[in-house]
Design an enzyme around this catalytic site. Structure first.
Site, PDB file in Angstrom:
ATOM      1  N   HIS A 164      -4.405 -39.042  18.790  1.00 52.81           N
ATOM      2  CA  HIS A 164      -3.023 -39.188  19.240  1.00 52.81           C
ATOM      3  C   HIS A 164      -2.190 -39.862  18.159  1.00 52.81           C
ATOM      4  O   HIS A 164      -2.645 -40.793  17.491  1.00 52.81           O
ATOM      5  CB  HIS A 164      -2.963 -40.008  20.538  1.00 52.81           C
ATOM      6  N   HIS A 165      -0.962 -39.364  17.986  1.00 51.68           N
ATOM      7  CA  HIS A 165      -0.106 -39.840  16.901  1.00 51.68           C
ATOM      8  C   HIS A 165       0.237 -41.320  17.036  1.00 51.68           C
ATOM      9  O   HIS A 165       0.617 -41.982  16.064  1.00 51.68           O
ATOM     10  CB  HIS A 165       1.178 -39.010  16.831  1.00 51.68           C
ATOM     11  N   SER A 166       0.116 -41.894  18.233  1.00 48.30           N
ATOM     12  CA  SER A 166       0.421 -43.309  18.415  1.00 48.30           C
ATOM     13  C   SER A 166      -0.564 -44.194  17.664  1.00 48.30           C
ATOM     14  O   SER A 166      -0.279 -45.368  17.394  1.00 48.30           O
ATOM     15  CB  SER A 166       0.406 -43.680  19.905  1.00 48.30           C
TER      16      SER A 166
ATOM     17  N   GLY B 225      -1.416 -43.813  14.573  1.00 48.74           N
ATOM     18  CA  GLY B 225      -0.978 -43.952  13.188  1.00 48.74           C
ATOM     19  C   GLY B 225      -0.298 -42.691  12.715  1.00 48.74           C
ATOM     20  O   GLY B 225      -0.355 -41.650  13.380  1.00 48.74           O
TER      21      GLY B 225
END
Length: 506
Positions: free
Chosen positions: A161-163, A165
């Site tokens: 998930h992009h959260s 990094g």
């Protein structure tokens, strides 16, 4: 399709947990940028598709290696938890990780492989993009497919998930888990491509000329930054790209993605680079301009019954505005070795989403000289290098977060991105062959889904190869393999033009 959209949005609700395995002492708040990726219109997942030269050992080996490397990174062993007592603030909270919940080895019916193993893998990834990661556990997983394709003996798919990094940091972390095939004790080496905005020859200038040069360089930097920031703000408010056949429609971020990729010779790109005194990124963007021009010319000519002559004609409308969003990691480069040390020796390394926008205009036109595509791309890149656009757009986004809150800031960022056409990135990869937990890699193909754009192009180098990776919304781009063909053909035309004119020095 509606059910898919509904399912993905429902799964984005924050979770609360009272799991006793959580170590409360290691709580840390999510950065505003990380929180942004939990909004329904920014639920972005990063994929790293790894082609293996050998079959994957799916028994104990991957689990043992992951436990000793990736899980030592706090982001990959933490939950993202909502603290209702602090107004819904989200925190990283360490937890115990059950690797059996993160490593997926699907049972494959051999009947499904008879037609085309490559198509099976492509469809598997396409179906994966219809789902979202479960927030009740650390937001990553690893899919292992022991399927022999045309360019690999097996395929591994890392989904993150992009959260956790930005894409550059995540790919760097993944590479820090690998080792050189020739020397298992060494991490990969990545070629640096940093250049000063001011040519080194200027340092030899003396006296008045030197000061005039510095003042002129500062004035260009100042002017370019002002123009770029104004364009960014105009794009946020009203300035939209031309509605071309590759521009996404409202709600495109919730549609599944088709991932297609093609590997070309990095030596061919370097031949053009060296002949024209450019960078690999200059060439990659020039090839992208050429490929998109050919593809769009064909799409605009669809329906004309002329026995194929349409493709030879210029069907492109005049003054097409087509821009790519380039997301830039503003943190200093951590380095593969630093990330490896962080996992092995518990050292510290800066991490997170620290991203600025750059709006890059692509010139769509049919050129008589293929080298014009490269020259135009280089001219635009050189101008963008002499601008602080990425830093200011990051600051503007941070200010909007503090003043208006996460919901409004998400809406503003989403509007900016949807007013452009596509996203592009070009990442340097290992210069030598590497092993992923004992399995030599044939290629690396990064991409993402959940972004508002209908088209994302990633270029990833590895040893002597460059992989073009397309992530597309098929409702907008139904023939992504044709677009790949156009990119590859454009590189060939540009390379042939360099050789025919005797510009290469080999």
């Amino acid at each position: 399709m509606k059910s898919t959209i509904r399912q993905r949005k429902q799964s984005l609700k924050p979770i609360e947990t009272k799991d006793k395995s959580i170590e409360a002492s290691e709580e840390e708040p999510l950065s505003p940028s990380s929180r942004l990726f939990h909004e329904p219109n920014f639920n972005v997942h990063v994929l790293a598709i790894l082609g293996m030269k050998t079959r994957i050992s799916t028994e104990q080996a991957p689990r043992e290696h992951l436990a000793n490397t990736l899980l030592k990174h706090p982001r990959f062993s933490s939950l993202q938890v909502v603290d209702e007592e602090k107004g819904g603030e989200m925190k990283w909270v360490r937890t115990k990780v059950d690797l059996d919940q993160h490593i997926i080895v699907p049972q494959i019916d051999e009947q499904n492989l008879k037609e085309s193993p490559d198509k099976f893998v492509e469809n598997y990834i396409h179906n994966l993009s219809k789902t979202t990661l479960d927030k009740s556990k650390p937001m990553w997983d690893l899919h292992l497919l022991n399927i022999k394709t045309s360019d690999a003996e097996a395929v591994a798919i890392f989904r993150i998930h992009h959260s956790l990094g930005d894409g550059t940091s995540l790919i760097s972390l993944l590479l820090a888990c690998t080792r050189q095939t020739a020397d298992p004790n060494k991490v990969p080496t990545i070629h640096g491509n940093k250049k000063s905005l001011i040519d080194s020859s200027e340092h030899s200038n003396k006296g008045l000329r030197r000061y005039v040069t510095k003042i002129w360089s500062f004035m260009k930097l100042f002017w370019n930054t002002i123009v770029d920031v104004l364009m960014f703000m105009s794009t946020t408010m009203f300035l939209k790209d031309t509605n071309t056949p590759i521009k996404g429609r409202p709600g495109s971020e919730s549609n599944p993605r088709r991932f297609v990729y093609r590997t070309v010779s990095l030596d061919d790109i370097k031949l053009v680079k060296n002949a024209l005194n450019m960078t690999v990124t200059d060439v990659a963007l020039g090839v992208t301009q050429a490929g998109l021009s050919i593809y769009l010319n064909r799409r605009y000519g669809e329906g004309k019954k002329d026995g194929g002559e349409t493709e030879k004609n210029n069907n492109l409308p005049k003054n097409i505005r087509l821009r790519s969003t380039i997301l830039m990691n503003l943190r200093p480069a951590v380095g593969i070795q630093a990330l490896a040390d962080m996992m092995e020796k518990d050292t510290e390394a800066k991490w997170g989403n620290w991203i600025g926008f750059v709006l890059f205009p692509l010139k769509v036109a049919l050129r008589d000289d293929p080298l014009d595509y490269i020259r135009e791309a280089k001219a635009t890149i050189d101008r963008k290098k002499n601008s602080l656009e990425a830093f200011y757009t990051f600051s503007i986004s941070e200010l909007a977060l503090k003043i208006f809150g996460i919901k409004t800031s998400s809406s503003i960022s989403h509007r900016t991105i949807t007013n452009t056409t596509m996203c592009f990135s070009c990442l340097p990869g290992p210069q030598e062959e590497i092993c992923f937990y004992g399995h030599p890699l044939a290629y690396i193909a990064p991409g993402s889904y959940g972004q508002p754009h209908a088209l994302m192009i990633n270029c990833q180098s590895y040893v002597n190869k460059m992989t073009f990776v397309l992530s597309v919304d098929e409702s907008v781009i139904p023939d992504p393999h044709q677009l790949l063909d156009d990119l590859v053909q454009s590189l060939k035309l540009i390379k042939d033009a360099v050789i025919e004119r005797g510009l290469c020095h080999e």
